[in-house]
Design a protein around this motif. Sequence first.
Motif, PDB file in Angstrom:
ATOM      1  N   LEU A  21       0.781  -1.090  -0.048  1.00  0.00           N
ATOM      2  CA  LEU A  21       0.023  -0.077  -0.258  1.00  0.00           C
ATOM      3  C   LEU A  21       0.769   1.231   0.041  1.00  0.00           C
ATOM      4  O   LEU A  21       0.444   2.316  -0.766  1.00  0.00           O
ATOM      5  CB  LEU A  21      -0.746  -0.042   1.201  1.00  0.00           C
ATOM      6  N   VAL A  22       1.912   1.007   0.701  1.00  0.00           N
ATOM      7  CA  VAL A  22       2.822   2.332   0.799  1.00  0.00           C
ATOM      8  C   VAL A  22       3.559   2.480  -0.515  1.00  0.00           C
ATOM      9  O   VAL A  22       3.617   3.811  -1.045  1.00  0.00           O
ATOM     10  CB  VAL A  22       3.882   2.151   1.954  1.00  0.00           C
ATOM     11  N   LEU A  23       4.019   1.596  -1.206  1.00  0.00           N
ATOM     12  CA  LEU A  23       4.721   1.704  -2.375  1.00  0.00           C
ATOM     13  C   LEU A  23       3.645   2.023  -3.372  1.00  0.00           C
ATOM     14  O   LEU A  23       3.743   2.867  -4.507  1.00  0.00           O
ATOM     15  CB  LEU A  23       5.117   0.161  -2.781  1.00  0.00           C
ATOM     16  N   LEU A 163       6.630  16.991  -6.485  1.00  0.00           N
ATOM     17  CA  LEU A 163       7.956  16.443  -5.972  1.00  0.00           C
ATOM     18  C   LEU A 163       8.167  16.586  -4.858  1.00  0.00           C
ATOM     19  O   LEU A 163       8.709  15.609  -3.743  1.00  0.00           O
ATOM     20  CB  LEU A 163       9.063  17.367  -6.695  1.00  0.00           C
ATOM     21  N   GLY A 164       7.631  17.645  -3.856  1.00  0.00           N
ATOM     22  CA  GLY A 164       7.694  17.832  -2.499  1.00  0.00           C
ATOM     23  C   GLY A 164       6.692  16.760  -1.682  1.00  0.00           C
ATOM     24  O   GLY A 164       7.157  16.361  -0.877  1.00  0.00           O
ATOM     25  N   LEU A 165       5.715  16.476  -2.466  1.00  0.00           N
ATOM     26  CA  LEU A 165       4.666  15.646  -1.744  1.00  0.00           C
ATOM     27  C   LEU A 165       5.353  14.006  -1.777  1.00  0.00           C
ATOM     28  O   LEU A 165       5.290  13.163  -0.886  1.00  0.00           O
ATOM     29  CB  LEU A 165       3.509  15.526  -2.518  1.00  0.00           C
ATOM     30  N   GLY A 166       5.943  13.841  -3.015  1.00  0.00           N
ATOM     31  CA  GLY A 166       6.811  12.654  -3.122  1.00  0.00           C
ATOM     32  C   GLY A 166       7.602  12.336  -2.316  1.00  0.00           C
ATOM     33  O   GLY A 166       8.014  11.253  -1.600  1.00  0.00           O
ATOM     34  N   ILE A 167       8.547  13.358  -1.840  1.00  0.00           N
ATOM     35  CA  ILE A 167       9.763  13.160  -0.787  1.00  0.00           C
ATOM     36  C   ILE A 167       9.148  13.145   0.318  1.00  0.00           C
ATOM     37  O   ILE A 167       9.569  12.163   1.339  1.00  0.00           O
ATOM     38  CB  ILE A 167      10.622  14.529  -0.739  1.00  0.00           C
ATOM     39  N   LEU A 169       6.147  11.918   1.214  1.00  0.00           N
ATOM     40  CA  LEU A 169       5.555  10.516   1.279  1.00  0.00           C
ATOM     41  C   LEU A 169       6.768   9.236   1.333  1.00  0.00           C
ATOM     42  O   LEU A 169       6.246   8.390   2.151  1.00  0.00           O
ATOM     43  CB  LEU A 169       4.565  10.075   0.165  1.00  0.00           C
ATOM     44  N   LEU A 170       7.815   9.670   0.690  1.00  0.00           N
ATOM     45  CA  LEU A 170       8.898   8.673   0.945  1.00  0.00           C
ATOM     46  C   LEU A 170       9.466   8.474   2.317  1.00  0.00           C
ATOM     47  O   LEU A 170       9.517   7.569   2.966  1.00  0.00           O
ATOM     48  CB  LEU A 170       9.893   8.941   0.014  1.00  0.00           C
ATOM     49  N   ALA A 171       9.443   9.849   3.001  1.00  0.00           N
ATOM     50  CA  ALA A 171       9.988   9.676   4.487  1.00  0.00           C
ATOM     51  C   ALA A 171       8.939   9.114   5.404  1.00  0.00           C
ATOM     52  O   ALA A 171       9.352   8.208   6.101  1.00  0.00           O
ATOM     53  CB  ALA A 171       9.987  11.218   4.954  1.00  0.00           C
ATOM     54  N   VAL A 172       7.617   9.360   5.256  1.00  0.00           N
ATOM     55  CA  VAL A 172       6.656   8.782   5.811  1.00  0.00           C
ATOM     56  C   VAL A 172       6.575   7.024   5.552  1.00  0.00           C
ATOM     57  O   VAL A 172       6.503   6.416   6.524  1.00  0.00           O
ATOM     58  CB  VAL A 172       5.187   9.382   5.465  1.00  0.00           C
ATOM     59  N   ALA A 173       6.716   6.906   4.320  1.00  0.00           N
ATOM     60  CA  ALA A 173       6.961   5.328   3.806  1.00  0.00           C
ATOM     61  C   ALA A 173       8.031   4.910   4.548  1.00  0.00           C
ATOM     62  O   ALA A 173       7.852   3.370   5.092  1.00  0.00           O
ATOM     63  CB  ALA A 173       6.837   5.396   2.189  1.00  0.00           C
ATOM     64  N   MET A 175       9.280   5.682   7.512  1.00  0.00           N
ATOM     65  CA  MET A 175       8.983   5.352   8.903  1.00  0.00           C
ATOM     66  C   MET A 175       8.021   4.143   8.995  1.00  0.00           C
ATOM     67  O   MET A 175       8.026   3.215   9.945  1.00  0.00           O
ATOM     68  CB  MET A 175       8.345   6.561   9.248  1.00  0.00           C
ATOM     69  N   LEU A 176       6.875   4.144   8.393  1.00  0.00           N
ATOM     70  CA  LEU A 176       5.848   3.223   8.600  1.00  0.00           C
ATOM     71  C   LEU A 176       6.503   1.612   8.203  1.00  0.00           C
ATOM     72  O   LEU A 176       6.180   0.769   9.036  1.00  0.00           O
ATOM     73  CB  LEU A 176       4.578   3.468   7.538  1.00  0.00           C
ATOM     74  N   ILE A 177       7.182   1.575   7.100  1.00  0.00           N
ATOM     75  CA  ILE A 177       7.760   0.374   6.846  1.00  0.00           C
ATOM     76  C   ILE A 177       8.790   0.030   7.707  1.00  0.00           C
ATOM     77  O   ILE A 177       8.827  -1.295   8.220  1.00  0.00           O
ATOM     78  CB  ILE A 177       8.292   0.285   5.436  1.00  0.00           C
ATOM     79  N   SER A 178       9.429   0.731   8.370  1.00  0.00           N
ATOM     80  CA  SER A 178      10.409   0.512   9.414  1.00  0.00           C
ATOM     81  C   SER A 178       9.855  -0.315  10.632  1.00  0.00           C
ATOM     82  O   SER A 178      10.354  -1.139  10.952  1.00  0.00           O
ATOM     83  CB  SER A 178      11.301   1.837   9.775  1.00  0.00           C
ATOM     84  N   ASN A 179       8.707   0.536  11.006  1.00  0.00           N
ATOM     85  CA  ASN A 179       7.864   0.158  12.304  1.00  0.00           C
ATOM     86  C   ASN A 179       7.255  -1.300  11.819  1.00  0.00           C
ATOM     87  O   ASN A 179       7.333  -2.270  12.809  1.00  0.00           O
ATOM     88  CB  ASN A 179       6.950   1.036  12.600  1.00  0.00           C
ATOM     89  N   THR A 180       7.126  -1.621  10.538  1.00  0.00           N
ATOM     90  CA  THR A 180       6.169  -2.820  10.496  1.00  0.00           C
ATOM     91  C   THR A 180       7.192  -3.767  10.346  1.00  0.00           C
ATOM     92  O   THR A 180       6.984  -4.967  11.004  1.00  0.00           O
ATOM     93  CB  THR A 180       5.593  -2.707   8.899  1.00  0.00           C
TER      94      THR A 180
END
Length: 282
Positions: A21-23, A163-167, A169-173, A175-180
């Motif tokens: 979902l994040v990807l 581009l800013g939104l993508g960066i 979301l990448l940072a949020v992604a 964090m989320l994937i790391s916690n998962t």
Amino acid sequence: MAHHPNGLKADYTIATVSVTLVLLLLGAVGYILLNAYSSTSAVRSELRFSLMLSDTVTHTQRAAIERRMGLHPAIASWRYLSADEAAQDFQAYIGADFVEFLGENPLPASYELTLNAGHTDPSDLTALERECTTWSGVEEVAYQQKIIDAVTRNLNRLNYILLGLGIFLLAVAIMLISNTLRLAVAARRQAIATMKLVGATTAFIRRPFVWRSFTQGVVAGVLSSLLLYLFADGLSEVMPDIRLSTDRSTLALLFSGMILVGVTICTTFTALAVNRFVRRTD
């Protein structure tokens, strides 16, 4: 207490779905960004740049103008319009015979140029305008500078926002994937502790976890790419006027990037999580 195999399988499935979902979200932003860039290039490639010729232009002057246009890097192609052809085009546009009303045709012969997309920045257009006005036989240069500037400015602003939104979301992604993934590894901390007690090295303990996360990243990348393709294809059919599309090579590059990001993030943070739990047992 050992974990039930079904529980481990459920943890693996939940982690894979989360990464997918994040990807998918990241890929959607990338897809929109690519289309915004394509739209900018399309608008620039459709720019028309007209050279109005003087009434006294000679065949020799026209030949010299065409020779210069053929050698100019900013000019992709051109079309010659005689005064009569220009009048016919304008009559078709306004739906009235203005020549009969005026008693004469005020429109001059002209060349309508199509420019290369890489030479349509405001500075390039100004330089081309100045150069063309020096050509013998050219009376005036005309192009919709304000409209082109406004469209280019708005599209560039959209590109920067995406581009800013993508960066972000990448940072949020990350964090989320790391916690998962950390939670998924934590579910097997007892197995890690057992392997450590029997003398297994950190690399030996880490290897199966990293391999599983590698396959997890590949599966998540493929699934998210498939979902994005189905979404984009369905959107193009439902809303054909939007014309969200890119060529196959660009889509393949985007999907490859999604898989690469999934694999990189999954393997990196899984390895870090395993190392962390191994150190705790020391």
